[in-house]
Design a protein around this motif. Structure first.
Motif, PDB file in Angstrom:
ATOM      1  N   PRO A   1       0.806  -1.221   0.000  1.00  0.00           N
ATOM      2  CA  PRO A   1       0.000   0.000   0.000  1.00  0.00           C
ATOM      3  C   PRO A   1       0.842   1.276   0.000  1.00  0.00           C
ATOM      4  O   PRO A   1       0.379   2.326  -0.424  1.00  0.00           O
ATOM      5  CB  PRO A   1      -0.818  -0.105   1.292  1.00  0.00           C
ATOM      6  CG  PRO A   1      -0.109  -1.105   2.139  1.00  0.00           C
ATOM      7  CD  PRO A   1       0.641  -2.003   1.215  1.00  0.00           C
ATOM      8  N   ASP A   2       2.103   1.200   0.436  1.00  0.00           N
ATOM      9  CA  ASP A   2       2.977   2.370   0.470  1.00  0.00           C
ATOM     10  C   ASP A   2       3.901   2.442  -0.733  1.00  0.00           C
ATOM     11  O   ASP A   2       4.869   3.200  -0.722  1.00  0.00           O
ATOM     12  CB  ASP A   2       3.825   2.343   1.750  1.00  0.00           C
ATOM     13  CG  ASP A   2       2.990   2.454   2.998  1.00  0.00           C
ATOM     14  OD1 ASP A   2       1.940   3.124   2.942  1.00  0.00           O
ATOM     15  OD2 ASP A   2       3.385   1.868   4.031  1.00  0.00           O
ATOM     16  N   TYR A   3       3.626   1.665  -1.763  1.00  0.00           N
ATOM     17  CA  TYR A   3       4.538   1.591  -2.899  1.00  0.00           C
ATOM     18  C   TYR A   3       4.800   2.972  -3.501  1.00  0.00           C
ATOM     19  O   TYR A   3       5.949   3.371  -3.693  1.00  0.00           O
ATOM     20  CB  TYR A   3       3.994   0.648  -3.977  1.00  0.00           C
ATOM     21  CG  TYR A   3       4.903   0.546  -5.163  1.00  0.00           C
ATOM     22  CD1 TYR A   3       6.020  -0.288  -5.133  1.00  0.00           C
ATOM     23  CD2 TYR A   3       4.690   1.305  -6.318  1.00  0.00           C
ATOM     24  CE1 TYR A   3       6.879  -0.370  -6.211  1.00  0.00           C
ATOM     25  CE2 TYR A   3       5.555   1.230  -7.397  1.00  0.00           C
ATOM     26  CZ  TYR A   3       6.642   0.386  -7.338  1.00  0.00           C
ATOM     27  OH  TYR A   3       7.499   0.313  -8.394  1.00  0.00           O
ATOM     28  N   ASP A   4       3.754   3.700  -3.804  1.00  0.00           N
ATOM     29  CA  ASP A   4       3.919   5.003  -4.455  1.00  0.00           C
ATOM     30  C   ASP A   4       4.641   6.005  -3.564  1.00  0.00           C
ATOM     31  O   ASP A   4       5.507   6.742  -4.038  1.00  0.00           O
ATOM     32  CB  ASP A   4       2.558   5.565  -4.873  1.00  0.00           C
ATOM     33  CG  ASP A   4       1.950   4.777  -6.018  1.00  0.00           C
ATOM     34  OD1 ASP A   4       2.725   4.209  -6.822  1.00  0.00           O
ATOM     35  OD2 ASP A   4       0.708   4.691  -6.095  1.00  0.00           O
ATOM     36  N   THR A   5       4.311   6.013  -2.274  1.00  0.00           N
ATOM     37  CA  THR A   5       4.937   7.001  -1.397  1.00  0.00           C
ATOM     38  C   THR A   5       6.404   6.673  -1.120  1.00  0.00           C
ATOM     39  O   THR A   5       7.208   7.576  -0.906  1.00  0.00           O
ATOM     40  CB  THR A   5       4.186   7.109  -0.052  1.00  0.00           C
ATOM     41  OG1 THR A   5       4.141   5.820   0.557  1.00  0.00           O
ATOM     42  CG2 THR A   5       2.777   7.621  -0.250  1.00  0.00           C
TER      43      THR A   5
END
Length: 186
Positions: free
Chosen positions: A151-155
């Motif tokens: 879920p934190d891939y983009d950030t």
């Protein structure tokens, strides 16, 4: 079983676990760090030595309990600290010395039993493999994670890219320079 037999069995179990850990570490170093192939016969000596080291430790503890018991005999004043034994402690110190001596005796007997040494080496091999498997699982979960599972891939992408540029690529470049230097030297 009585209290002494239970304490001896527990002491042997603890010492055997410590010996297994020692052999496991020898297996990991011998097979991974030194690139060797696992051969159980190669580690029987390590198992024997680990058990004998634990037996010596128990023998030393038994001797210490005997010295403390002799010093405590006839002393009736209040103790000055935890290990300042008195006459009322003599029976307990005698029991502890017997327990330590019993552990040492059983460990020496184990060190002379080829079947028990083989079982110790096998247990150490299984523990070493469990460590390797656990480390691989952990690394594959982290390094092999797909973007849709994180879920934190983009950030975190920018931080990962910066780490790749500043750390990983620099290390790779340094390794390549060192490799070329060794090749030209030879």
């Amino acid at each position: 079983m009585g209290k002494t037999a239970d304490a001896i069995a527990e002491g042997v179990a603890i010492a055997t676990a410590a010996a297994r850990l020692t052999v496991k570490n020898h297996i990991l170093v011998g097979t991974i760090a030194q690139g060797g192939v696992f051969d159980p016969a190669q580690y029987l000596g390590d198992a024997r030595e680990a058990l004998l080291a634990m037996a010596r430790e128990s023998e030393n503890a038994a001797e210490a309990m005997t010295r403390l018991r002799k010093r405590a005999r006839g002393r009736y004043s209040d103790p000055a600290g935890t290990h300042d034994y008195r006459d009322r402690d003599v029976r307990n110190l005698r029991r502890r010395a017997r327990q330590y001596a019993g552990v040492a005796e059983k460990l020496v007997a184990m060190s002379d039993d080829a079947e028990k040494l083989g079982a110790l080496v096998e247990g150490a091999r299984e523990a070493a493999w469990a460590d390797v498997r656990s480390n691989l699982d952990r690394r594959l979960i982290v390094e092999g994670m797909r973007p849709d599972q994180d879920p934190d891939y983009d950030t975190m992408r920018e931080a990962r890219m910066q780490a790749l540029r500043l750390v990983d690529l620099q290390a790779l470049s340094s390794q390549q320079r060192a490799k070329r230097k060794r090749e030209t030297a030879s």
